[in-house]
Design a protein around this motif. Structure first.
Motif, PDB file in Angstrom:
ATOM      1  N   ASN A  31       3.102 -14.017  -5.595  1.00 34.42           N
ATOM      2  CA  ASN A  31       2.851 -12.584  -5.453  1.00 34.42           C
ATOM      3  C   ASN A  31       3.264 -12.066  -4.073  1.00 34.42           C
ATOM      4  O   ASN A  31       3.001 -12.705  -3.055  1.00 34.42           O
ATOM      5  N   SER A  94       0.655 -13.768  -1.716  1.00 32.12           N
ATOM      6  CA  SER A  94      -0.451 -14.633  -2.135  1.00 32.12           C
ATOM      7  C   SER A  94       0.014 -15.547  -3.258  1.00 32.12           C
ATOM      8  O   SER A  94       0.855 -15.166  -4.072  1.00 32.12           O
ATOM      9  N   SER A  98      -5.468 -16.603  -5.529  1.00 32.57           N
ATOM     10  CA  SER A  98      -5.963 -16.932  -4.203  1.00 32.57           C
ATOM     11  C   SER A  98      -5.739 -15.768  -3.249  1.00 32.57           C
ATOM     12  O   SER A  98      -5.219 -14.728  -3.632  1.00 32.57           O
ATOM     13  N   GLU A  99      -6.179 -15.962  -2.009  1.00 35.60           N
ATOM     14  CA  GLU A  99      -6.178 -14.854  -1.067  1.00 35.60           C
ATOM     15  C   GLU A  99      -4.776 -14.492  -0.595  1.00 35.60           C
ATOM     16  O   GLU A  99      -3.856 -15.290  -0.648  1.00 35.60           O
ATOM     17  N   ALA A 100      -4.654 -13.271  -0.130  1.00 37.73           N
ATOM     18  CA  ALA A 100      -3.389 -12.754   0.376  1.00 37.73           C
ATOM     19  C   ALA A 100      -3.304 -12.919   1.884  1.00 37.73           C
ATOM     20  O   ALA A 100      -4.316 -12.903   2.586  1.00 37.73           O
TER      21      ALA A 100
END
Lengths: 111, 112
Positions: A31, A94, A98-100
């Motif tokens: 992403n 990301s 999960s986190e960006a």
């Protein structure tokens, strides 16, 4: 460490110019996102991409386009820059689920 | 993705615990709660996330209510460097398009 790199910290362009903002990430993330941030309006999502050549409009896509030809690179294009596109532009990436991670931002001024 | 509501600003004394609330009453079962913060002139930084259990890491703790309609981010011993805008986001974690939308956040000021 994850690195999200935006090509310029500061950019000054003229009205009507075609502007390319480049973002590169080195962690094979699926992403990628482009936001703009303006005082009092917070972070607004312009476009995002969840895979190579895949793109989705965010909340304010008008006046912008994007390109994701390679997984690590996500470009934001202002086809004909206008003064109301003067802003701070932030890129993020990301992995799925999960986190960006964010870049440091590009402060664009259109004169 | 579900919408979140946060107070626009909060103050906290240095050394005390800062408790930042977030309402997400329309959260669905497969949505996670994420917290980020943005220190002036920098890109947002990830803090913590959770689904339904409470979570703790080296930066903060996240308390999610049993009905998952609200959560609280806790900075246990706030320092001046914790002054920032804190964003609470809910987000689905599945393959495909994973939009990441920020609200207005809470501007936390830590006072000496």
């Amino acid at each position: 460490d994850v690195k999200v790199t935006q090509s310029s910290r500061y950019l000054v362009k003229r009205t009507g110019e075609k502007v390319f903002l480049e973002c590169v990430q080195d962690m094979d993330h699926e992403n990628m996102f482009w936001y703009r941030q303006d005082p009092g309006l917070g972070l607004r999502l312009i476009y995002f991409s969840y895979d190579v050549k895949m793109k989705e409009k965010g909340d304010i896509p008008e006046g912008y386009s994007v390109s994701r030809e390679k997984k690590e690179r996500f470009s934001l294009i202002l086809e004909s820059a206008s003064t109301n596109q003067t802003s701070m532009y932030l890129c993020a990436s990301s992995p799925r689920g999960s986190e960006a991670f964010f870049g440091q931002g590009t402060r664009l001024t259109v004169v | 993705d579900a919408k979140t509501t946060q107070p626009p600003s909060m103050d906290c004394a240095e050394g005390r615990a800062a408790n930042l609330p977030c309402n997400h009453s329309t959260i669905s079962g497969n949505e996670y709660v994420y917290w980020y913060r943005q220190i002036h002139s920098q890109g947002p930084q990830y803090i913590i996330h959770g689904l339904k259990n409470n979570e703790t890491n080296e930066m903060a703790s996240l308390i999610i209510t049993e009905d998952r309609k609200s959560s609280t981010l806790i900075l246990p011993h706030a320092t001046l460097r914790d002054t920032a805008v804190y964003y609470c986001i809910v987000r689905r974690n599945f393959q495909g398009a994973q939009k990441l939308v920020f609200g207005q956040g809470t501007r936390l000021t830590i006072n000496p």
